[in-house]
Motif scaffolding. Structure first.
Motif, PDB file in Angstrom:
ATOM      1  N   ASN A  32     -28.031 -65.842 -71.197  1.00 36.30           N
ATOM      2  CA  ASN A  32     -29.286 -65.876 -71.941  1.00 36.30           C
ATOM      3  C   ASN A  32     -30.441 -66.444 -71.120  1.00 36.30           C
ATOM      4  N   ASP A  34     -32.738 -65.029 -69.573  1.00 40.38           N
ATOM      5  CA  ASP A  34     -33.994 -64.310 -69.769  1.00 40.38           C
ATOM      6  C   ASP A  34     -34.381 -64.193 -71.243  1.00 40.38           C
ATOM      7  N   THR A  35     -33.629 -64.807 -72.124  1.00 47.71           N
ATOM      8  CA  THR A  35     -33.934 -64.751 -73.555  1.00 47.71           C
ATOM      9  C   THR A  35     -35.085 -65.707 -73.864  1.00 47.71           C
ATOM     10  N   PRO A  36     -36.136 -65.244 -74.524  1.00 42.52           N
ATOM     11  CA  PRO A  36     -37.272 -66.123 -74.828  1.00 42.52           C
ATOM     12  C   PRO A  36     -36.865 -67.305 -75.711  1.00 42.52           C
ATOM     13  N   ASN A  37     -37.362 -68.478 -75.369  1.00 42.68           N
ATOM     14  CA  ASN A  37     -37.174 -69.735 -76.108  1.00 42.68           C
ATOM     15  C   ASN A  37     -35.719 -70.166 -76.238  1.00 42.68           C
ATOM     16  N   MET A  91     -39.890 -71.330 -67.807  1.00 46.99           N
ATOM     17  CA  MET A  91     -40.339 -69.962 -67.581  1.00 46.99           C
ATOM     18  C   MET A  91     -41.462 -69.596 -68.551  1.00 46.99           C
ATOM     19  N   PRO A  92     -42.268 -68.591 -68.233  1.00 48.88           N
ATOM     20  CA  PRO A  92     -43.352 -68.184 -69.131  1.00 48.88           C
ATOM     21  C   PRO A  92     -42.871 -67.772 -70.526  1.00 48.88           C
ATOM     22  N   SER A  93     -41.612 -67.343 -70.652  1.00 51.31           N
ATOM     23  CA  SER A  93     -41.091 -66.951 -71.961  1.00 51.31           C
ATOM     24  C   SER A  93     -40.696 -68.157 -72.806  1.00 51.31           C
ATOM     25  N   GLY A  94     -40.812 -69.368 -72.255  1.00 53.05           N
ATOM     26  CA  GLY A  94     -40.433 -70.571 -72.984  1.00 53.05           C
ATOM     27  C   GLY A  94     -38.977 -70.931 -72.782  1.00 53.05           C
ATOM     28  N   ASN A  95     -38.290 -70.219 -71.925  1.00 53.16           N
ATOM     29  CA  ASN A  95     -36.880 -70.447 -71.671  1.00 53.16           C
ATOM     30  C   ASN A  95     -36.725 -71.634 -70.735  1.00 53.16           C
TER      31      ASN A  95
END
Length: 133
Positions: A32, A34-37, A91-95
């Protein structure tokens, strides 16, 4: 008394089962990435009783106030099992998953599992030798 009832064998078997579960959680963290948040998770290390079984439901030892004159404790009542900080940028996705940290944990977990499996095998060989087989 069965061989599997010995405390050492029971403890090693429980430790290996915990390490298998931890490996699954670490693999989910990597999957996960690359999964956002998504927040990385980890398992708390087991604590063992004298008979080798896992101590279930035992939190930390708390401090009891027996008098109103005693100072109240400060800080969190129970430490979080989930890691909140990371050494790297989010990361920009909040991950907040750090692949480097997760792979280091997975490598350490694998080495610990191999050690426990080796000790388990050696203890069974020692018991066979003692019995004369």
């Amino acid at each position: 008394m069965s061989v599997t009832d010995l405390p050492l064998v029971t403890m090693l078997r429980n430790r290996m089962q915990w390490q298998q579960s931890r490996q699954k959680v670490l693999a989910e963290n990597v999957a996960n990435a690359d999964t956002p948040n998504f927040r990385s998770r980890d398992l708390k290390a087991p604590r063992f009783m004298a008979d080798g079984s896992v101590a279930a439901g035992l939190g930390g030892v708390g401090v009891e106030r027996t008098s109103a004159m005693h100072l109240a404790g400060s800080g969190p009542a129970r430490p979080s099992a989930e890691r909140t900080g990371t050494r790297f940028e989010v990361m920009p996705s909040g991950n907040a998953v750090s692949l480097e940290d997760e792979m280091m944990k997975a490598g350490d977990n694998q080495a610990d599992y191999q050690l426990a499996a080796s000790l388990y095998q050696k203890s069974l060989q020692m018991l066979r030798l003692a019995v004369g087989k």
